[in-house]
Design a protein around this motif. Structure first.
Motif, PDB file in Angstrom:
ATOM      1  N   VAL A 499       0.859  -1.203   0.000  1.00 59.29           N
ATOM      2  CA  VAL A 499       0.000   0.000   0.000  1.00 59.29           C
ATOM      3  C   VAL A 499       0.885   1.239   0.000  1.00 59.29           C
ATOM      4  O   VAL A 499       1.851   1.319   0.775  1.00 59.29           O
ATOM      5  N   GLU A 500       0.557   2.208  -0.880  1.00 55.19           N
ATOM      6  CA  GLU A 500       1.277   3.485  -0.951  1.00 55.19           C
ATOM      7  C   GLU A 500       0.268   4.628  -1.013  1.00 55.19           C
ATOM      8  O   GLU A 500      -0.626   4.610  -1.878  1.00 55.19           O
ATOM      9  N   PRO A 501       0.364   5.632  -0.119  1.00 59.11           N
ATOM     10  CA  PRO A 501      -0.512   6.802  -0.242  1.00 59.11           C
ATOM     11  C   PRO A 501      -0.281   7.498  -1.586  1.00 59.11           C
ATOM     12  O   PRO A 501       0.848   7.556  -2.092  1.00 59.11           O
ATOM     13  N   LEU A 502      -1.347   7.983  -2.180  1.00 62.10           N
ATOM     14  CA  LEU A 502      -1.214   8.716  -3.441  1.00 62.10           C
ATOM     15  C   LEU A 502      -0.438  10.006  -3.220  1.00 62.10           C
ATOM     16  O   LEU A 502      -0.513  10.624  -2.155  1.00 62.10           O
ATOM     17  N   ASP A 503       0.301  10.422  -4.263  1.00 63.04           N
ATOM     18  CA  ASP A 503       1.167  11.594  -4.164  1.00 63.04           C
ATOM     19  C   ASP A 503       0.655  12.737  -5.040  1.00 63.04           C
ATOM     20  O   ASP A 503       0.605  12.600  -6.269  1.00 63.04           O
ATOM     21  N   PRO A 504       0.298  13.888  -4.449  1.00 63.17           N
ATOM     22  CA  PRO A 504       0.032  15.077  -5.259  1.00 63.17           C
ATOM     23  C   PRO A 504       1.359  15.684  -5.724  1.00 63.17           C
ATOM     24  O   PRO A 504       2.422  15.344  -5.183  1.00 63.17           O
ATOM     25  N   PRO A 505       1.347  16.592  -6.704  1.00 61.90           N
ATOM     26  CA  PRO A 505       2.570  17.318  -7.046  1.00 61.90           C
ATOM     27  C   PRO A 505       3.136  18.031  -5.816  1.00 61.90           C
ATOM     28  O   PRO A 505       2.376  18.552  -4.987  1.00 61.90           O
ATOM     29  N   ALA A 506       4.454  18.063  -5.708  1.00 61.43           N
ATOM     30  CA  ALA A 506       5.109  18.551  -4.496  1.00 61.43           C
ATOM     31  C   ALA A 506       4.788  20.005  -4.179  1.00 61.43           C
ATOM     32  O   ALA A 506       4.833  20.422  -3.019  1.00 61.43           O
ATOM     33  N   GLU A 507       4.458  20.805  -5.204  1.00 63.58           N
ATOM     34  CA  GLU A 507       4.231  22.240  -4.991  1.00 63.58           C
ATOM     35  C   GLU A 507       2.812  22.563  -4.553  1.00 63.58           C
ATOM     36  O   GLU A 507       2.474  23.728  -4.328  1.00 63.58           O
ATOM     37  N   CYS A 508       1.949  21.559  -4.445  1.00 59.06           N
ATOM     38  CA  CYS A 508       0.545  21.804  -4.099  1.00 59.06           C
ATOM     39  C   CYS A 508       0.403  22.358  -2.683  1.00 59.06           C
ATOM     40  O   CYS A 508       1.232  22.099  -1.810  1.00 59.06           O
ATOM     41  N   CYS A 509      -0.669  23.100  -2.478  1.00 59.78           N
ATOM     42  CA  CYS A 509      -1.015  23.613  -1.151  1.00 59.78           C
ATOM     43  C   CYS A 509      -2.152  22.781  -0.563  1.00 59.78           C
ATOM     44  O   CYS A 509      -2.987  22.243  -1.301  1.00 59.78           O
ATOM     45  N   ALA A 510      -2.192  22.722   0.749  1.00 57.67           N
ATOM     46  CA  ALA A 510      -3.291  22.015   1.419  1.00 57.67           C
ATOM     47  C   ALA A 510      -4.621  22.653   1.029  1.00 57.67           C
ATOM     48  O   ALA A 510      -4.764  23.873   1.017  1.00 57.67           O
TER      49      ALA A 510
END
Length: 575
Positions: A499-510
């Motif tokens: 299992v791996e959590p999905l990754d948003p682009p690193a520059e995204c904001c919460a």
């Protein structure tokens, strides 16, 4: 009046241009500041007292200047002879939001300065941009844009009779224009076309040819609208430089380009039609405005990525040249700011409370929106709005016992999926396999989320990382702790399970919206009803591609900064 002895350079410096004016500009030996006083201070009319000279724009026209100008020398040269002809275009895609007041206020300034202004409703561009406006909705959305933008202009006092309104398809389907598209395609490289549209055209893994045509059409518009300059946001800069490079290759003149800043959204990122929580729609009800502002990121003393402060700076100040903080007498009473920098400093010093800031924005914004709401509160425009932007999430469920009734529409836009940042991770006090996480999703308070990730992801790998969170599931207790969302993860197909959590682009904001390609405009359900199993039906088609991209029916999960992915689980499922 202040600045009357500023010399012949004064007008250029006020316009924000680096190039100075020579002492003449056909005005003779008199100072341009004196000409300013004669024209505007004494209301002498549209021409200066010096024969053959040109009036500088009124003081109101230089309050909120373009952020950048390409072609300053040419602009100054034209100003010596005549009025400048400018066009501003908008692709008729998602519903316009309040950030559109920034270009509207500048259009008002251009008109006050004597410019000839054309507004282009770029309907064909809307279709070419990955079909953001489907062909069957193109005419309806163009009519909606025309009505709502005219209502915006009227709400800030811009006389419509001074404007020229044009639709792209009025001339873009002509024989001459089509031939020029072919001529342009014979000299433009694929690399340059893709680069030019990178900030404007939706970027996908396998781009359509239509998106590569988009920058060329926008460049040709400058010639076919017979203007001196094009005005747009700084996100258009690559298209503007593309036009400057390629129009001369067809024998057409290089134009001037004026750019205004982009308005950050309420979540701190760019205000976007496809990111519902980042924007306030022009037709949002007062209770919707209150709800969105209440959720907006506005940490006490924090001026970085503060969407509420940014909205005041880029929208409210340019329109009114002041901003009033409304508060009770016991907290200091109302205070009027005539400079944004002073307001920002007081907020940073925590003299101004976030609650007072949000309440004051709410009042100011509703004053702008009231005339627009009133105009659209008639049956004809209501019908147009609903037809141009049908909402699949509002489809009526089938009535019990009714034969041949339409089933409820199940589409990905009904899911409220956002980028979250894990603030803390602890083991569940009563379950060894569960974590209890605090996750920031751009709301005033972080959400509590319970995840069964203990045996798959070490605690230190979750701490402070970005995740993808499903936010509109009905909260439920898990071993006594209420979980307010689900961290979406990729899972391997075979054994042993990974299992791996999905990754948003690193520059995204919460708080940034996550959407499925092609389903950007729908609004998510307030809460998914467990009995209807909307998530479960959609989740059956969630997959990880061979490129490790999260997909629904081979359509990518996206943020405005790019794809949602995982590290290694090709072909896996998502849950």
């Amino acid at each position: 009046m202040p600045g009357l002895n500023a010399g012949p350079q004064c007008w250029a410096s006020m316009l924000g241009l680096n190039a100075g004016l020579n002492a003449g500009l056909n005005a003779g030996p008199q100072c341009w500041a004196q000409c300013w006083a004669q024209c505007w201070g004494l209301n002498a009319g549209p021409r200066c007292f010096v024969p053959g000279s040109r009036c500088p724009p009124s003081p109101a026209a230089v309050v909120s200047l373009p952020q950048e100008v390409l072609g300053e020398e040419k602009l100054l040269s034209i100003l010596k002879e005549r009025e400048v002809k400018i066009y501003w275009g908008t692709a008729t895609t998602g519903r316009p939001h309040v950030a559109y007041f920034v270009p509207m206020s500048k259009i008002a300034d251009f008109l006050k300065a004597g410019c000839e202004v054309t507004i282009l409703f770029a309907d064909l561009h809307a279709y070419l941009d990955n079909m953001k406006a489907p062909w069957e909705l193109l005419e309806l959305r163009t009519r909606y844009y025309e009505n709502v933008i005219k209502a915006m202009l009227e709400s800030i006092g811009v006389p419509l009779e001074k404007l020229k309104f044009v639709r792209g398809t009025d001339y873009q389907l002509s024989k001459e224009y089509t031939l020029d598209v072919y001529r342009l395609s014979s000299v433009v490289t694929q690399h340059d076309a893709k680069k030019a549209g990178a900030e404007v055209v939706k970027q996908v893994e396998h781009p359509l040819l239509s998106g590569l045509l988009y920058p060329g059409l926008q460049a040709l518009d400058e010639e076919y609208l017979k203007v001196d300059a094009q005005f747009g946001g700084v996100d258009q800069r690559k298209i503007f430089t593309f036009a400057e490079k390629y129009l001369p290759s067809l024998g057409y003149a290089k134009r001037i380009h004026l750019m205004n800043p982009m308005v950050p959204g309420l979540t701190g990122s760019k205000m976007s039609s496809s990111e519902e929580d980042s924007k306030i729609d022009l037709l949002d009800r007062k209770e919707d405005v209150k709800k969105k502002l209440k959720k907006a990121f506005c940490e006490p003393g924090n001026v970085e990525n503060n969407g509420v402060l940014s909205f005041i700076k880029h929208v409210l100040f340019p329109l009114k040249s002041e901003f009033v903080i409304l508060r009770e007498e016991k907290w200091g009473g109302n205070k009027t700011y005539t400079a944004y920098e002073a307001l920002e400093k007081d907020f940073a010093d925590q003299v101004v409370h976030p609650g007072d800031l949000k309440n004051s924005v709410e009042v100011a914004l509703n004053k702008l929106l009231d005339p627009i709401r009133e105009k659209f509160n008639n049956p004809e425009l209501k019908k147009l709005t609903n037809a141009a932007y049908p909402n699949p999430s509002k489809a009526k469920p089938a009535e019990k016992g009714t034969k041949n009734s339409e089933p409820e529409t199940i589409v990905p836009s009904r899911l409220d999926i956002r980028v979250g940042k894990v603030i803390s991770v602890e083991k569940h006090p009563d379950a060894d396999s569960l974590y209890v996480e605090k996750i920031d999703v751009g709301e005033p308070e972080p959400r509590t989320v319970v995840s069964g990730l203990v045996q798959f992801v070490p605690k230190e790998q979750l701490q402070d990382r970005l995740v993808v969170l499903l936010c509109n599931l009905k909260p439920q207790k898990m071993r006594g702790v209420e979980s307010q969302g689900m961290v979406l993860c990729a899972s391997s197909v075979g054994e042993p399970r990974q299992v791996e959590p999905l990754d948003p682009p690193a520059e995204c904001c919460a708080g940034e919206r996550v959407y499925v390609e092609g389903y950007e405009d729908g609004e998510p359900d307030d809460e998914l009803k467990p009995k209807k199993k909307v998530f479960e039906k959609l989740q059956a088609d969630f997959r990880i591609s061979e490129d490790c991209i999260a997909q629904w029916k081979e359509r990518n999960f996206l943020t405005k900064l790019g794809n949602i992915s995982c590290k290694s689980l090709k072909g896996g499922s998502i849950s």
